[in-house]
Design an enzyme around this catalytic site. Structure first.
Site, PDB file in Angstrom:
ATOM      1  N   ASN A  23     -12.368 -50.406  61.789  1.00 10.66           N
ATOM      2  CA  ASN A  23     -12.358 -50.926  63.149  1.00 10.66           C
ATOM      3  C   ASN A  23     -12.473 -52.444  63.177  1.00 10.66           C
ATOM      4  OD1 ASN A  23     -12.346 -48.200  63.740  1.00 10.66           O
ATOM      5  ND2 ASN A  23     -13.758 -48.407  65.447  1.00 10.66           N
ATOM      6  N   GLU A  25      -9.093 -53.619  62.691  1.00  9.78           N
ATOM      7  CA  GLU A  25      -8.386 -53.381  63.953  1.00  9.78           C
ATOM      8  C   GLU A  25      -8.623 -54.526  64.943  1.00  9.78           C
ATOM      9  OE1 GLU A  25      -9.613 -50.381  67.332  1.00  9.78           O
ATOM     10  OE2 GLU A  25      -8.637 -49.281  65.712  1.00  9.78           O
ATOM     11  N   GLY A  28      -7.894 -41.376  68.233  1.00  4.69           N
ATOM     12  CA  GLY A  28      -8.014 -41.481  69.681  1.00  4.69           C
ATOM     13  C   GLY A  28      -7.310 -40.362  70.420  1.00  4.69           C
ATOM     14  N   GLY A  70     -19.887 -31.978  72.264  1.00  6.06           N
ATOM     15  CA  GLY A  70     -19.211 -33.110  72.889  1.00  6.06           C
ATOM     16  C   GLY A  70     -17.770 -32.747  73.179  1.00  6.06           C
ATOM     17  N   LEU A  71     -17.481 -32.475  74.452  1.00  5.18           N
ATOM     18  CA  LEU A  71     -16.152 -32.008  74.833  1.00  5.18           C
ATOM     19  C   LEU A  71     -15.437 -33.009  75.728  1.00  5.18           C
ATOM     20  CD1 LEU A  71     -17.128 -28.295  75.555  1.00  5.18           C
ATOM     21  CD2 LEU A  71     -16.187 -29.252  73.432  1.00  5.18           C
ATOM     22  N   MET A 114     -11.566 -36.759  73.406  1.00  7.35           N
ATOM     23  CA  MET A 114     -11.276 -36.630  71.977  1.00  7.35           C
ATOM     24  C   MET A 114     -11.815 -35.317  71.428  1.00  7.35           C
ATOM     25  SD  MET A 114     -11.730 -39.578  69.136  1.00  7.35           S
ATOM     26  CE  MET A 114     -11.144 -39.407  67.448  1.00  7.35           C
ATOM     27  N   ASN A 120     -18.723 -42.645  66.040  1.00  2.00           N
ATOM     28  CA  ASN A 120     -18.745 -43.971  65.412  1.00  2.00           C
ATOM     29  C   ASN A 120     -20.174 -44.453  65.192  1.00  2.00           C
ATOM     30  OD1 ASN A 120     -15.971 -44.538  65.070  1.00  2.00           O
ATOM     31  ND2 ASN A 120     -15.766 -45.029  67.237  1.00  2.00           N
ATOM     32  N   LYS A 159     -15.155 -46.380  58.156  1.00  2.00           N
ATOM     33  CA  LYS A 159     -14.587 -46.430  59.505  1.00  2.00           C
ATOM     34  C   LYS A 159     -14.994 -47.722  60.220  1.00  2.00           C
ATOM     35  CE  LYS A 159     -12.611 -44.783  63.291  1.00  2.00           C
ATOM     36  NZ  LYS A 159     -13.270 -45.365  64.439  1.00  2.00           N
ATOM     37  N   SER A 174     -10.429 -41.590  63.246  1.00  2.00           N
ATOM     38  CA  SER A 174      -9.515 -42.457  63.979  1.00  2.00           C
ATOM     39  C   SER A 174      -8.338 -41.634  64.464  1.00  2.00           C
ATOM     40  CB  SER A 174      -9.019 -43.604  63.082  1.00  2.00           C
ATOM     41  OG  SER A 174      -8.152 -44.463  63.789  1.00  2.00           O
TER      42      SER A 174
END
Length: 301
Positions: free
Chosen positions: A177, A180, A123, A7-8, A11, A95, A173, A121
């Site tokens: 969130n 948040e 971002g 996964g590029l 992030m 997530n 996490k 976390s």
């Protein structure tokens, strides 16, 4: 340490760059040729398949997944399973719902594979500031991965830690969130009240700047909010539609399962749902109710 990144996206690519800066050798994979080219331009290796990624890494292999939760994660986990060997470890830095994590970890354990969940976390700011990481997994496995976490964290002994067994990282996490959601909603409502007090002509960016220093409501989230108000004081061109990526819903579900009162987080989630209804039947019905019992006027469309 040498590891693979799956996964590029923004992030994931930023994590690759930070890991490289810390002296780690990274080989990445992403279905997007453009994403692969971008990390290659930044000095990392990239391959065009999961099989090629596994083959490129020395045993025991460490692979970090940075892909969206749900089906994409399941598909990736399933595709990796026959390619890996006993002693290899997969880190899920996305997530994911912690219940899905428990299921995947059980499957991997049956094949002698390590599975670590890392609630991440930070971002788009993680490359510069470092990432906050809540990690779940076998204590010895996590300890062996320490150099990776130390590199990605804001400091070697700050902003990361093993919080418990597998599943606990994503659970922690998820609650992060959920909190948040409530914080964001409180800031949004407060600044909205300030804006509606038009006779004072308040400069919301100025107020935010004042609150950033010495105030009990100061935070990094307030810093970002204040920056947004400086760039676009009236939120011109921004639709009043707020998406949610799932963690708020899962937090509320957990509160219900555990019989824990969480009204602020729950209401902040409900407000996000409300933002998406541009033709609210409920509001129309409320107006009609007032007309029925009190003869109050109805505002026509």
């Amino acid at each position: 340490m040498e590891l693979g990144m799956i996964g590029l996206g923004k992030m994931g690519a930023n994590m690759v760059e930070r890991l490289q800066q810390g002296g780690h050798k990274i080989t990445g994979f992403d279905p997007s040729a453009d994403a692969r080219k971008a990390v290659q331009a930044a000095g990392a290796d990239a391959v065009d398949s999961l099989a090629a990624l596994v083959k490129a890494l020395p045993a025991p292999r460490v692979l970090w997944m940075m892909v969206p939760s749900g089906k994409i994660t399941d598909d990736t986990v399933d595709a990796l399973l026959p390619l890996l060997a006993r002693g290899d470890t997969v880190i899920d830095g996305g997530n994911s719902n912690y219940k899905d994590t428990l299921r995947r970890a059980k499957l991997y354990a049956e094949h002698g594979l390590g599975y670590v969940d890392c609630g991440t976390s930070g971002g788009v700011w993680g490359l510069k500031e470092g990432y906050s990481m809540m990690i779940g997994g076998d204590e010895q496995v996590v300890e062996a991965l320490r150099p990776i976490f130390e590199t990605l964290a804001p400091a070697k002994e700050q902003g990361w830690g093993r919080v418990g067994p597998v599943g606990s990282g994503h659970f922690t996490k998820m609650i992060h969130n959920g909190i948040e959601y409530g914080m964001m909603q409180a800031y949004a409502e407060g600044f909205s009240i300030l804006k509606h007090k038009r006779d004072f002509g308040l400069d919301l960016h100025q107020v935010g700047e004042i609150w950033r220093y010495g105030s009990v409501v100061r935070s990094w989230l307030l810093d970002l909010t204040t920056d947004a108000l400086e760039k676009n004081p009236n939120m011109d061109g921004v639709a009043p539609y707020v998406v949610d990526s799932g963690e708020g819903r899962w937090t509320v579900d957990a509160a219900l399962e555990l019989s824990v009162s969480a009204p602020v987080i729950t209401l902040s989630l409900m407000e996000r749902y409300r933002s998406r209804d541009d033709d609210s039947f409920a509001d129309k019905l409320l107006s009609s109710m007032r007309n029925e019992f009190g003869g109050h006027a109805i505002k026509k469309e």
